[in-house]
Design a protein around this motif. Structure first.
Motif, short mmCIF file in Angstrom:
data_model
loop_
_atom_site.label_atom_id
_atom_site.label_comp_id
_atom_site.label_asym_id
_atom_site.label_seq_id
_atom_site.Cartn_x
_atom_site.Cartn_y
_atom_site.Cartn_z
N PHE A 124 -12.59 -0.94 1.31
CA PHE A 124 -11.30 -1.57 1.40
C PHE A 124 -11.35 -3.09 2.08
N TYR A 136 -13.71 4.96 -3.70
CA TYR A 136 -12.76 4.71 -2.74
C TYR A 136 -12.88 5.86 -1.64
N SER A 155 -8.22 5.68 2.25
CA SER A 155 -9.20 6.24 1.21
C SER A 155 -8.33 6.55 0.05
N ASP A 156 -8.98 6.87 -0.98
CA ASP A 156 -8.21 7.25 -2.18
C ASP A 156 -9.31 8.21 -2.83
N LYS A 172 -2.58 4.13 -5.75
CA LYS A 172 -3.66 4.16 -6.04
C LYS A 172 -4.62 2.99 -5.54
N ARG A 173 -5.92 2.97 -5.00
CA ARG A 173 -6.47 1.85 -4.46
C ARG A 173 -6.71 0.97 -5.71
N ILE A 202 0.77 -1.12 -0.06
CA ILE A 202 -0.08 -0.06 0.04
C ILE A 202 0.98 1.36 -0.12
N ALA A 223 -2.79 7.62 -4.44
CA ALA A 223 -3.82 7.73 -3.89
C ALA A 223 -3.90 9.33 -3.44
N ASP A 260 -11.94 -5.43 -1.04
CA ASP A 260 -10.72 -5.52 -1.72
C ASP A 260 -9.63 -6.38 -1.06
N LYS A 305 -12.46 5.40 2.98
CA LYS A 305 -11.95 4.04 2.88
C LYS A 305 -13.04 2.94 2.41
N LEU A 325 -4.28 -2.04 -6.25
CA LEU A 325 -3.92 -3.15 -5.16
C LEU A 325 -4.07 -4.66 -5.55
#
Length: 233
Positions: free
Chosen positions: A170, A164, A157-158, A123-124, A78, A94, A173, A167, A127
């Motif tokens: 998540f 996103y 968060s993003d 960036k989420r 992350i 992010a 994900d 949060k 992932l």
């Protein structure tokens, strides 16, 4: 730098096993060119040279297999501070609520001061792809276990995408990543796991035993351990 080499780790595990007859769960934290630093995302999916040679690592994994000790390699999927591993510092970060790069505030080991090295949350949307690269790296290294200590403990968060915000998503994900890890024959370890990670991990380490002793609390009741003790996938 690396605080413990692979040879050192083998000696420690050997001593534990010979004195207790218990094979421990082993989590190797050594991503990045200098052991403890983040640098490229997930340490560019390779083991730090400071950890030891390929022969050292082969000896280590062979001994762990012999005594039945599970071996996990920890990857930070992350956070990053430099380009590499398919993540670009100039664009793949992010963003926070102001549209700026979302930064991770790390403290220096031993001193507690904020590190001068700027680290960013990835960036989420990237992932899952990063996790796929982690799985490939682990399989190529002959390791059966993946550890995602930072992703297990820190949801983020993003604000580059509304999906996103705050949060959002998540937990799902992480669940998708965990299921993919197991579908590839790997085992997942979570360190200091939040609820979303604890529910999807095969092993949990560093489970909190007490609260932060906030003045609002009169006593600690270890519900986390009571619920999870003895459970296994």
């Amino acid at each position: 730098y690396s605080l413990t080499s692979v040879s050192n780790a083998e000696e420690i595990i050997r001593e534990i096993y010979e004195n207790t007859s218990v094979a421990p769960v082993v989590n190797l934290v050594g991503y990045g060119e200098a052991g403890l630093n983040v640098g490229c995302i997930a340490g560019n999916y390779r083991i730090s040279e400071e950890f030891g040679t390929e022969n050292d690592f082969s000896s280590f994994t062979e001994y762990c297999d012999k005594i039945g000790a599970g071996v996990y390699m920890d990857y930070d999927i992350i956070r990053f501070s430099s380009s590499g591993g398919g993540v670009k510092k100039i664009s793949d970060y992010a963003t926070d609520t102001t549209g700026q790069r979302a930064m991770s505030r790390r403290t220096e080991l031993g001193s507690g001061t904020v590190s001068s090295v700027k680290e960013y949350f990835v960036k989420r949307e990237m992932l899952f792809d990063i996790a796929e690269n982690v799985i490939s790296a682990n399989i190529n290294a002959g390791i059966d276990g993946v550890s995602l200590s930072t992703a297990s403990a820190y949801a983020y968060s993003d604000y580059s995408s509304q999906k996103y915000f705050s949060k959002s998503g998540f937990a799902s994900d992480f669940k998708n990543i965990a299921e993919h890890i197991r579908s590839e024959g790997q085992i997942l370890l979570s360190d200091n796991a939040n609820a979303y990670a604890a529910a999807n991990a095969d092993f949990i380490t560093c489970a909190p035993t007490v609260s932060d002793q906030n003045i609002l609390f009169d006593a600690d009741v270890p519900f986390y351990q009571m619920v999870l003790k003895g459970m296994y996938r």
